[in-house]
Design an enzyme around this catalytic site. Structure first.
Site, mmCIF file in Angstrom:
data_model
loop_
_atom_site.group_PDB
_atom_site.id
_atom_site.type_symbol
_atom_site.label_atom_id
_atom_site.label_comp_id
_atom_site.label_asym_id
_atom_site.label_seq_id
_atom_site.Cartn_x
_atom_site.Cartn_y
_atom_site.Cartn_z
ATOM 1 N N LYS A 269 52.871 29.689 62.706
ATOM 2 C CA LYS A 269 53.738 29.073 61.430
ATOM 3 C C LYS A 269 54.847 30.076 61.344
ATOM 4 O O LYS A 269 55.966 29.587 60.938
ATOM 5 C CB LYS A 269 52.693 29.199 60.104
ATOM 6 C CG LYS A 269 51.376 28.657 60.248
ATOM 7 C CD LYS A 269 51.765 27.148 59.498
ATOM 8 C CE LYS A 269 50.142 26.371 59.587
ATOM 9 N NZ LYS A 269 49.473 26.410 60.608
ATOM 10 N N ARG B 212 54.281 33.597 29.835
ATOM 11 C CA ARG B 212 54.111 34.886 29.728
ATOM 12 C C ARG B 212 54.883 35.559 28.672
ATOM 13 O O ARG B 212 55.764 35.100 28.431
ATOM 14 C CB ARG B 212 54.440 35.610 31.223
ATOM 15 C CG ARG B 212 53.635 35.370 32.234
ATOM 16 C CD ARG B 212 53.990 36.077 33.429
ATOM 17 N NE ARG B 212 53.725 37.407 33.557
ATOM 18 C CZ ARG B 212 52.292 38.037 33.719
ATOM 19 N NH1 ARG B 212 51.535 37.127 34.063
ATOM 20 N NH2 ARG B 212 52.258 39.491 33.800
ATOM 21 N N VAL C 6 46.576 39.710 26.755
ATOM 22 C CA VAL C 6 46.686 41.003 25.773
ATOM 23 C C VAL C 6 45.350 41.553 26.097
ATOM 24 O O VAL C 6 44.587 40.727 25.722
ATOM 25 C CB VAL C 6 46.991 40.929 24.304
ATOM 26 C CG1 VAL C 6 46.964 42.223 23.524
ATOM 27 C CG2 VAL C 6 48.349 40.092 24.118
ATOM 28 N N ASP C 7 45.281 42.875 26.695
ATOM 29 C CA ASP C 7 43.994 43.193 27.091
ATOM 30 C C ASP C 7 43.816 44.589 26.224
ATOM 31 O O ASP C 7 44.444 45.529 26.445
ATOM 32 C CB ASP C 7 43.825 43.566 28.613
ATOM 33 C CG ASP C 7 44.101 42.423 29.435
ATOM 34 O OD1 ASP C 7 43.085 41.417 29.467
ATOM 35 O OD2 ASP C 7 44.966 42.496 30.166
ATOM 36 N N ASN D 259 41.898 47.588 41.825
ATOM 37 C CA ASN D 259 40.585 47.897 41.616
ATOM 38 C C ASN D 259 39.676 47.781 42.771
ATOM 39 O O ASN D 259 38.795 48.604 43.228
ATOM 40 C CB ASN D 259 40.022 46.989 40.524
ATOM 41 C CG ASN D 259 40.691 47.477 39.332
ATOM 42 O OD1 ASN D 259 41.170 48.395 38.852
ATOM 43 N ND2 ASN D 259 40.306 46.359 38.247
HETATM 44 P P1 8DG Z 1 48.375 39.422 33.445
HETATM 45 O O1 8DG Z 1 47.306 39.380 32.257
HETATM 46 O O2 8DG Z 1 49.549 40.045 32.868
HETATM 47 O O3 8DG Z 1 48.427 38.247 34.073
HETATM 48 O O4 8DG Z 1 47.910 40.464 34.382
HETATM 49 P P2 8DG Z 1 46.484 41.476 34.049
HETATM 50 O O5 8DG Z 1 46.597 42.168 32.940
HETATM 51 O O6 8DG Z 1 46.461 42.376 35.358
HETATM 52 O O7 8DG Z 1 45.190 40.696 34.464
HETATM 53 P P3 8DG Z 1 44.160 40.052 33.533
HETATM 54 O O8 8DG Z 1 43.691 38.752 34.094
HETATM 55 O O9 8DG Z 1 44.520 40.140 32.183
HETATM 56 O O10 8DG Z 1 42.960 41.183 33.939
HETATM 57 C C1 8DG Z 1 42.840 42.468 33.156
HETATM 58 C C2 8DG Z 1 42.298 43.469 34.271
HETATM 59 O O11 8DG Z 1 40.955 43.022 34.701
HETATM 60 C C3 8DG Z 1 42.994 43.417 35.753
HETATM 61 O O12 8DG Z 1 44.165 44.056 35.731
HETATM 62 C C4 8DG Z 1 42.052 44.065 36.492
HETATM 63 C C5 8DG Z 1 40.728 43.727 36.015
HETATM 64 N N1 8DG Z 1 40.214 42.658 36.789
HETATM 65 C C6 8DG Z 1 39.619 42.917 38.165
HETATM 66 N N2 8DG Z 1 39.059 41.841 38.853
HETATM 67 C C7 8DG Z 1 39.644 40.820 37.877
HETATM 68 C C8 8DG Z 1 39.554 39.458 38.035
HETATM 69 O O13 8DG Z 1 38.881 38.968 39.034
HETATM 70 N N3 8DG Z 1 39.976 38.743 37.223
HETATM 71 C C9 8DG Z 1 40.711 39.004 36.151
HETATM 72 N N4 8DG Z 1 41.075 38.436 35.405
HETATM 73 N N5 8DG Z 1 40.840 40.602 35.908
HETATM 74 C C10 8DG Z 1 40.230 41.274 36.912
HETATM 75 O O14 8DG Z 1 39.289 43.973 38.472
HETATM 76 MG MG MG Z 2 46.387 41.012 31.399
#
Ligand code: 8DG
Ligand code: MG
Length: 509
Positions: free
Chosen positions: A244, A320, A362-363, A446
């Protein structure tokens, strides 16, 4: 005793005595590599895992036979890890080990050595090379022993090869380390990504994984790929994907992309999988049932509660948000949490903590001291719902051992505010650092650091770091024991790797 002048016959169990052997993993495969290592160790030799292990003098560098026989490739490969082929160290093919084992003696290496005479002047083996065992940056060493990309020798001057980074090595280098990548590679990657996305959304996870692995390898390779041979020589890029790449180099586009991504089916399925709670199988089945648009889906009587919410807030969730909005949302949650229990520790993680300019959700990590007995999460959610801040539940409180997790949707007060995804994790103090690291991510980081732990007889999760773990393949045969990890730094330290601040964990596929 000089290991190269040893007597031919000796005790079978000591045939590699006084040999300090470094095996380059290129083209070997993990199984063969580990077999050779075991046999060398059983034969009284020492397997050196890092070329920078300056305290022990490497006596032999072993490479896969086909690599040693291809002298030009071999020299370029060694040069890329700063091994000068004029070194006194014996550079031999794997046949040497096999024959030694077969004949139960440490054979003279001559017959198995790399022949540099065959190499023309155009390969300057000395450029960039340092003598073996010279001190090198320990941070780069693990990458050196990872798989290495190789390329065919053409008329153009040889390129310095880039180490291809395996998943385990990802966390050993900063994600902010600038990677050279030619414009052309970017274009190829973009096309391959389209195929990976299409395969993932149609549920063909294996093929999607194959493409993502290749994309990762090409990104790590860095140098501009100019031919099929070069592409296929990159570990992680198989012949089909290399074809490809070659097609793209020749024509500027991929027929497969037109065929797969251009189809109505793939576009509709991709759209449906973006709805929260919809996986590839469901999206496919909806397509088969005749649904084509998000509007159509609203009439679908079989939507789950989550899918209905995902559909209702589809545009907002896709968007976002800026960091400032993340901070405002976190401030609302923190105020409410502290009103319940003032000693809680509330911290933003996810992409925000890694420093991204926009975030998908937001985490929030809430750490609860041991002497706090209030069940924080239900109280907090009740308060946030009563104020109208939390608008929808996606996954209501989920318990995993002594951690609790909530996934929902919130909206800041005021006009024109969008609905945003909100995740809250409540963990005990003893699990703070491992949870913080896990929820900071990235997901690829991770995976990588967990692999590092696994290879060191440990197991890392959001709950803890376990040591003394015995595995058979991927399966853990015992429970191991918990090692205290008060801080993220302590986790890196216990794993024996360099600390990476969150901004340097932005590794993505
Ligand atoms: P974002 O929200 O800006 O898209 O990115 P993020 O903050 O990195 O991703 P998130 O979906 O909010 O997930 C928070 C963290 O959870 C991520 O940075 C690492 C951990 N995590 C894993 N495996 C997985 C997975 O399979 N799905 C999700 N959503 N999170 C995971 O280690
Ligand atoms: Mg996130």
């Amino acid at each position: 005793m000089d290991p190269h002048k040893r007597p031919l016959l000796q005790n079978k169990s000591r045939i590699f005595e006084n040999c300090y052997i470094y095996i380059l993993p290129v083209a070997l495969g993990k199984k063969r590599m580990s077999l050779f290592q075991t046999q060398i160790t059983n034969g009284g030799g020492i397997c050196v895992s890092k070329l920078s292990a300056t305290k022990c003098n490497v006596t032999h560098i072993v490479l896969e036979d086909s690599v040693v026989k291809d002298s030009e490739r071999c020299v370029r490969l060694l040069s890329s890890i700063n091994v000068d082929t004029n070194t006194a160290v014996k550079i031999v093919g794997t046949q040497w080990i096999s024959k030694c084992l077969k004949e139960c003696v440490c054979l003279d290496t001559k017959e198995f050595e790399l022949s540099v005479e065959k190499i023309t002047d155009k390969v300057n083996t000395k450029s960039n090379s340092k003598p073996l065992n010279e001190d090198r940056d320990p941070g780069t060493v693990k990458n050196d022993v990872a798989d290495f990309a190789t390329c065919t020798v053409e008329d153009s001057p040889p390129k310095k090869l880039k180490p291809a980074v395996s998943e385990e090595d990802v966390c050993l280098q900063s994600s902010s380390k600038p990677r050279e990548n030619s414009e052309c590679n970017h274009l190829v990657i973009a096309e391959l990504q389209k195929l990976a996305n299409a395969f993932r959304s149609t549920g063909d996870q294996w093929r999607a994984y194959g493409y993502e692995k290749a994309i990762s390898a090409i990104k790590a390779y860095g140098s501009e790929i100019t031919s099929y041979e070069e592409a296929v020589s990159i570990p992680g890029v198989g012949s089909k994907i290399a074809a490809k790449v070659s097609e793209f180099l020749a024509s500027g586009h991929l027929r497969k992309v037109d065929e797969i991504c251009g189809s109505e089916r793939s576009q509709v399925v991709e759209l449906f999988t973006k709805v929260w709670g919809v996986g590839p199988a469901t999206a496919q089945s909806w397509f088969q049932q005749g649904f084509r648009t998000l509007e159509d889906l609203k009439a679908n009587p079989n939507l789950t509660k989550q899918q209905k919410i995902g559909l209702k807030h589809f545009d907002d969730i896709q968007d976002r948000m800026p960091r400032q909005e993340v901070e405002q949302i976190a401030a609302v949650v923190e105020t409410a949490a502290l009103s319940i229990e003032p000693k809680l520790n509330v911290e933003l993680c996810g992409s925000y903590r890694r420093g991204r300019t926009t975030c998908g959700d937001v985490d929030i990590l809430i750490t609860k001291q041991d002497n706090i007995h209030t069940d924080i999460l239900p109280c907090l959610l009740q308060q946030l719902k009563e104020s109208g801040f939390v608008t929808d539940d996606l996954v209501n409180i989920e318990v995993s051992r002594n951690q609790k997790k909530y996934l929902g949707i919130c909206r800041l007060p005021g006009e024109n505010q969008k609905h945003r995804r909100l995740d809250i994790f409540v963990v005990p103090e003893s699990e703070y650092a491992t949870a913080l690291m896990h929820y900071t991510g990235s997901a690829l980081f991770n995976r990588s650091i967990r692999l590092v732990a696994a290879h060191k007889g440990m197991s890392l999760s959001e709950h803890c770091l376990l040591a003394g773990v015995v595995r058979e393949g991927k399966e853990m045969l015992n429970d191991g024991y918990i090692v205290p990890t008060p801080t993220e730094k302590s986790i890196f330290g216990l794993l024996g790797i360099e600390y990476r601040p969150p901004e340097e964990r932005e590794h993505r596929l």
